[in-house]
Design an enzyme around this catalytic site. Structure first.
Site, short mmCIF file in Angstrom:
data_model
loop_
_atom_site.label_atom_id
_atom_site.label_comp_id
_atom_site.label_asym_id
_atom_site.label_seq_id
_atom_site.Cartn_x
_atom_site.Cartn_y
_atom_site.Cartn_z
N ASP A 283 0.82 -1.21 0.00
CA ASP A 283 0.00 0.00 0.00
C ASP A 283 0.86 1.27 0.00
O ASP A 283 1.84 1.36 0.74
CB ASP A 283 -0.86 -0.03 1.28
CG ASP A 283 -1.81 1.12 1.37
OD1 ASP A 283 -2.67 1.25 0.49
OD2 ASP A 283 -1.70 1.91 2.33
N GLU A 325 0.98 -0.59 -5.06
CA GLU A 325 -0.08 0.42 -5.18
C GLU A 325 0.60 1.77 -5.28
O GLU A 325 0.97 2.38 -4.29
CB GLU A 325 -1.03 0.39 -3.98
CG GLU A 325 -2.29 1.20 -4.26
CD GLU A 325 -2.50 2.39 -3.34
OE1 GLU A 325 -3.41 3.20 -3.62
OE2 GLU A 325 -1.77 2.55 -2.35
#
Ligand code: GLC
Length: 627
Positions: A283, A325
């Protein structure tokens, strides 16, 4: 051992030391030698001068060895299989599905019960949104992790995850989970110990005695959530210091200049590998390294960190791959495929929606043609929607190349998708509006594609167009190249969920508009060909099946947009091992024609185009897969 001959002197010496303490296991030693330089060299660049480097390197190597030695037999077998099948995730047989475990099925055990539904759609890869224990109360949809070794109690246990992973594996499916790597919750043990006065743990975060440094950084630092928080720093009474918080004030950015942070997060990664997770979604990776005078994103050190993690996991648990990401502009996006096997094709996603609103495809063809080629052995994640907003990443250069003004176009898109345009079919919301009229967009695919407005009008023709729009966009997602993902609910046309506004934990964040609960009653209508659900489900299912049958759609193939001669029709050609594939996608609500010479329809997947003389005629929002 052959790889040792390619190592530099320094690396070879370090390798010698590592080998001396390595377990007596042949597979492990071969991997260690093969990937040692990729692990050691970035770490040496990052931490070579740090007093704790030797100690932390030993900790890293120890964790890698322990993970390898404790690997369950089934995972060992998978490690071996994937080492000799490194393209496993690039294969056209794969189509993914993203959902929150609780919103989809209540618990992790509930997800297992719903696997037949996913298999019916043709899904082979399941991305479960954050499921590790997060802070109580507001937690950014689970992206504020309090404990990386425990599952959120309401969802189940680590054993449930293990069982789910095994079940998926038995069906040839893979499991992806989030690893929130850039920050922890302020409730995480490291932050708690820092607040209790432990200096060692204070150095796990980026903290400042006064505003001097934060102010200096802030001169070039953008805001991710300008609407929620006007600064990237949060005052902590307990610490008596400012803490770097790129996202919400309860999400504390980690200090990756400290090798103990690298080693600690590696332990979290390896624990998930041990549970049988196949893909780690890393992330918010662009933010992992800060540099004064920059936007503190995409710094070279981020790539060193990712490279070292990549090598570490490749030695310990080679079946596991990474998905980055990095929602950044098209020119720097591709760099994340340097280290990670997968990265989100944010540009394609943005351009699909942009073309849907403008009915024009030149900007999409221009931007995609200008992107560097995909590195060998890697794949884009192609997608239409996810749990986040749509940030209108359209660059000045690409817009100018097709005679458009990027700022004006971005403004138009924000308005269009919030329904604030005279002929807009969309019903979304503006996320993080800016003073200059720009902003981002929230909303489910079906709502953005006009299904709410159409259903309210009870006009069958409008409903038909909305369904066609969703399938058109997914036809590109499923064939442009990469591993495609279906966002939960898109397969049955789930629309915006306005209920979020009533819950204080979600009310302030309209991204919850597109994080509805699965509607299993609606899903029950998926076999009724007259229903919206039935049309979408069958349409998507046919596309997934058509994808699976076409080896040319393996992600190793090349893709090239081409000029179809019709501004409303996007065309792209793919090629792999002499196999050809052409796709046409019409972003217009009326029939559109393209000259037929170049694309003889050998085996179109769905709705073959009508032929009229030398033209192929595409139905409203029609698409064709040729080859
Ligand atoms: C990622 C997530 C997003 C979250 C942010 C902070 O971008 O997708 O939902 O808010 O990271 O963790």
């Amino acid at each position: 051992m052959q790889n040792v001959f390619e190592m530099s002197k320094g690396t070879r010496d370090a390798f010698g030391r590592a080998l001396a303490t390595a377990p007596d296991d042949e597979a492990f030693r071969v991997r260690l030698e093969r990937h040692f330089a990729a692990l050691y060299e970035p770490l040496d660049r990052l931490y070579g001068d740090h007093p704790a480097f030797a100690e932390q390197l030993a900790a890293v190597l120890g964790q890698i060895a322990a993970t390898h030695m404790a690997r369950a037999p089934a995972l060992r077998a998978l490690d071996h299989e994937r080492e000799i099948t490194p393209d496993w995730f690039q294969r056209q047989r794969h189509t993914g599905y993203i959902c929150y475990a609780d919103r989809f099925a209540g618990t992790i055990a509930g997800v297992r019960e719903r696997l037949p539904y996913l298999r019916e759609l043709g899904i082979t890869y399941l991305h479960l949104m954050p499921l590790l224990r997060s802070r109580p109360g507001e937690n950014d949809g689970g992206y504020a992790v309090a404990d990386y070794r425990e599952i959120e109690p309401a969802l189940g246990t680590m054993d449930d995850l293990r069982v789910l992973a095994a079940d998926l594996r038995a069906h040839g499916m893979s499991l992806c989970v989030d690893l929130v790597i850039n920050h922890t919750a302020r409730e995480h043990e490291w932050a708690q110990r820092a607040m209790a006065g432990d200096e060692r743990f204070r150095d796990h975060y980026l903290t400042f005695a006064d505003r001097t440094e934060p102010d200096a950084y802030e001169r070039t630092l953008p805001l991710v959530f300008p609407d929620f928080k006007p600064t990237n720093f949060t005052w902590s009474d307990e610490l008596g210091r400012w803490v770097w918080t790129t996202f919400n004030d309860f999400q504390w950015d980690l200090n990756y200049a400290n090798p103990a942070v690298f080693a600690g997060m590696l332990g979290n990664m390896l624990a998930l590998a041990d549970a049988g997770v196949d893909v780690l979604r890393l992330d918010a990776v662009p933010f992992m390294w800060k540099r004064l005078g920059t936007d503190c994103q995409n710094q070279p050190e981020v790539h060193d960190l990712l490279a070292a993690y990549r090598a570490a996991v490749r030695i310990a648990a080679p079946a596991v791959i990474f998905k980055a990401e990095a929602i950044v502009s098209p020119d720097v996006l591709v760099n994340y495929l340097g280290e990670c096997e997968l990265a989100y094709h944010n540009s394609l996603m943005v351009l699909l929606w942009s073309s849907l609103a403008s009915r024009r495809t030149a900007l999409m063809a221009q931007t995609l043609s200008a992107m560097p080629t995909t590195p060998a052995g890697k794949a884009w994640i192609t997608y239409l929607r996810c749990h986040d907003d749509i940030g209108w990443a359209i660059t000045d250069d690409n817009a100018a190349a097709v005679g458009e003004d990027a700022h004006e176009h971005r403004k138009f898109l924000v308005r269009y998708f919030s329904g604030d345009f005279w002929e807009s079919f969309a019903r979304g919301a503006v996320f993080q509006p800016e003073f200059n009229g720009e902003g981002r967009t929230s909303g489910m695919a079906a709502s953005l594609a006009g299904l709410d407005v159409a259903l309210e009008s009870r006009d069958p023709a409008a409903i038909d167009l909305a369904i066609r729009r969703v399938l058109l966009l997914y036809s590109v997602v499923l064939s442009y190249g990469g591993l495609p993902l279906v966002y939960m609910g898109d397969e049955i046309g789930l629309r915006n969920d306005t209920g979020y506004a009533e819950d204080p934990r979600t009310a302030g964040d309209n991204r919850w508009l597109h994080r509805p609960r699965m509607d299993w009653d609606a899903a029950g209508r998926r076999h009724d060909p007259a229903s919206v659900e039935g049309r979408l489900f069958a349409g998507l299912q046919a596309l997934v099946a058509a994808r699976r049958e076409r080896p040319v759609l393996h992600a190793a193939g090349t893709v090239e947009p081409f000029d179809t001669g019709n501004p409303h029709v996007f065309g792209y050609r793919r090629e792999l091992d002499g196999r050809q594939f052409t796709a046409l996608a019409s972003f217009s609500e009326v029939e559109q024609a393209v000259r037929s010479e170049a694309h003889e329809p050998a085996a179109p997947a769905c709705r073959p185009p009508r032929r009229a003389g030398n033209y192929l005629v595409l139905a409203p929002y029609g698409y064709a897969w040729i080859g």
